[in-house]
Design an enzyme around this catalytic site. Structure first.
Site, PDB file in Angstrom:
ATOM      1  N   HIS A  18      62.949  39.468  13.697  1.00 28.62           N
ATOM      2  CA  HIS A  18      62.403  38.115  14.019  1.00 28.62           C
ATOM      3  C   HIS A  18      63.163  37.087  13.317  1.00 28.62           C
ATOM      4  CE1 HIS A  18      58.506  40.521  14.905  1.00 28.62           C
ATOM      5  NE2 HIS A  18      59.261  40.291  16.126  1.00 28.62           N
ATOM      6  N   HIS A  41      59.742  44.852  25.992  1.00 26.12           N
ATOM      7  CA  HIS A  41      58.829  45.559  25.618  1.00 26.12           C
ATOM      8  C   HIS A  41      57.703  44.658  24.694  1.00 26.12           C
ATOM      9  CE1 HIS A  41      61.700  48.395  26.814  1.00 26.12           C
ATOM     10  NE2 HIS A  41      60.730  49.373  26.606  1.00 26.12           N
ATOM     11  N   SER A 102      57.370  38.990  18.820  1.00 25.73           N
ATOM     12  CA  SER A 102      58.421  38.422  19.469  1.00 25.73           C
ATOM     13  C   SER A 102      58.078  37.364  20.463  1.00 25.73           C
ATOM     14  CB  SER A 102      59.437  39.363  20.236  1.00 25.73           C
ATOM     15  OG  SER A 102      60.115  40.069  19.294  1.00 25.73           O
ATOM     16  N   GLU A 120      55.232  44.396  29.511  1.00 19.56           N
ATOM     17  CA  GLU A 120      54.388  45.365  28.766  1.00 19.56           C
ATOM     18  C   GLU A 120      53.933  46.519  29.699  1.00 19.56           C
ATOM     19  OE1 GLU A 120      53.334  47.682  26.323  1.00 19.56           O
ATOM     20  OE2 GLU A 120      54.512  46.164  25.447  1.00 19.56           O
ATOM     21  N   ASP A 145      57.424  48.407  33.360  1.00 18.15           N
ATOM     22  CA  ASP A 145      58.470  49.041  32.804  1.00 18.15           C
ATOM     23  C   ASP A 145      59.616  47.977  32.616  1.00 18.15           C
ATOM     24  OD1 ASP A 145      61.301  50.461  32.741  1.00 18.15           O
ATOM     25  OD2 ASP A 145      59.898  51.547  31.616  1.00 18.15           O
ATOM     26  N   GLY A 146      59.853  47.567  31.409  1.00 21.52           N
ATOM     27  CA  GLY A 146      60.666  46.389  31.137  1.00 21.52           C
ATOM     28  C   GLY A 146      62.048  46.684  31.500  1.00 21.52           C
ATOM     29  N   ASP A 166      63.087  45.994  22.836  1.00 23.36           N
ATOM     30  CA  ASP A 166      62.587  46.168  21.590  1.00 23.36           C
ATOM     31  C   ASP A 166      61.700  47.286  21.887  1.00 23.36           C
ATOM     32  OD1 ASP A 166      61.423  46.590  18.857  1.00 23.36           O
ATOM     33  OD2 ASP A 166      60.378  44.763  19.072  1.00 23.36           O
TER      34      ASP A 166
END
Length: 299
Positions: A18, A41, A102, A120, A145-146, A166
């Site tokens: 971060h 994600h 995030s 997500e 699905d990212g 991530d």
């Protein structure tokens, strides 16, 4: 491993990730043109440090809590300011009970004309995320699905921005998924900033990802050595058994100020957050000069 964010919110790995994200966003804010943030994600956005997961695994006490309680040198405080300002604002000067993921960092640092796209796949988490940001027209939440989404999301119409990848590392081949995602996305958006988080648990897999990604980028001429930055922090011996000892990010197209900022802050963070002997940090380009020499390449 299965890295569910709620159990690890605010730990040393979150702090490093971060801080890097905050510095990248602060750099994007230096120019007036809008930009887009894509989070593949996203999790749930905000984490309750008094909730069940964080109480069962209070890793934040050895992460963000230590930082807020410490006497920070002026030069360190300046680098950490964008990140710590958000944490302080969320807790309103009271006891530490909330921590930003995030998406929340992006929401608080982006401006009115910037846009955020959150992916997500986990059903309950996606619902929580959608409810949290339903009233912010700048933010779009997608249960998807990212990795699959990345190819269609780049390049954004803003042309500026970043992608943060991530994943929870639920699958043994997560590193391969990450590599495939950037191979699909980077040719379409070569000027975007890409932040890839990965644990330092399977060292062979991490090293293979780092060096393989760098070699591919240079071979395809999508990047030069100065356009790839590896940033890692470990709080005890990486060979030790037990909980995650280290983690970090690989950043493609980092801001030109990022390396110097991290070299300023990481020695202090490492000393403060270390849990046992063997702690350390590194900031490098994933491929050293001798790697190029071995391959007959030139820097």
């Amino acid at each position: 491993m299965n890295y569910r964010h709620a159990f690890h919110a605010g730990n040393f790995a979150d702090v490093l990730k971060h801080v890097v994200l905050s510095l990248c966003l602060a750099h994007l804010n230096k120019k007036p043109k809008p930009y887009r943030v894509i989070d593949t994600h996203a999790g749930i956005g905000v984490y309750d440090l008094a909730g069940n997961e964080a109480t069962r695994s209070p890793e934040w006490k050895d992460g963000i809590a230590r930082i807020l309680e410490a006497d920070r040198p002026a030069e360190v405080d300046l680098v950490l300011k964008p990140y710590l300002d958000i944490v302080r604002a969320m807790n309103d000067g009271k006891a530490l009970t909330a921590y930003p993921g995030s998406p929340e960092i992006a929401r608080r640092l982006t401006r009115k004309d910037d846009r955020i796209h959150l992916c997500e796949l986990h059903e309950a988490d996606a619902k929580t995320l959608d409810k949290r940001y339903a009233l912010d027209s700048r933010i779009r939440v997608e249960r998807r699905d990212g990795y699959a989404a990345m190819e269609g999301l780049v390049p954004p119409k803003e042309k500026r921005g970043l992608v943060i990848v991530d994943p929870p590392f639920e699958h043994r081949d997560e590193m391969a998924h990450m590599a495939e995602a950037i191979k699909d996305a980077l040719p379409k958006w070569p000027t975007g900033t890409y932040i890839f988080w990965r644990p330092l648990k399977d060292l062979w897999a991490a090293e293979r990802f780092d060096t393989g990604l760098a070699e591919w980028l240079f071979d395809e001429e999508y990047a030069t050595p100065e356009n790839v930055l590896r940033v890692d922090l470990w709080v005890r011996d990486l060979e030790a058994e037990g909980k995650l000892a280290g983690a970090g990010v690989v950043v493609v197209n980092p801001p030109f100020t990022l390396e110097a900022d991290l070299v300023t802050v990481l020695p202090w963070l490492c000393d403060l957050l270390k849990q046992e002997a063997g702690a350390g940090w590194r900031v490098d380009g994933a491929l050293a000069e001798e790697d190029f020499e071995e391959d007959g390449a030139e820097l």
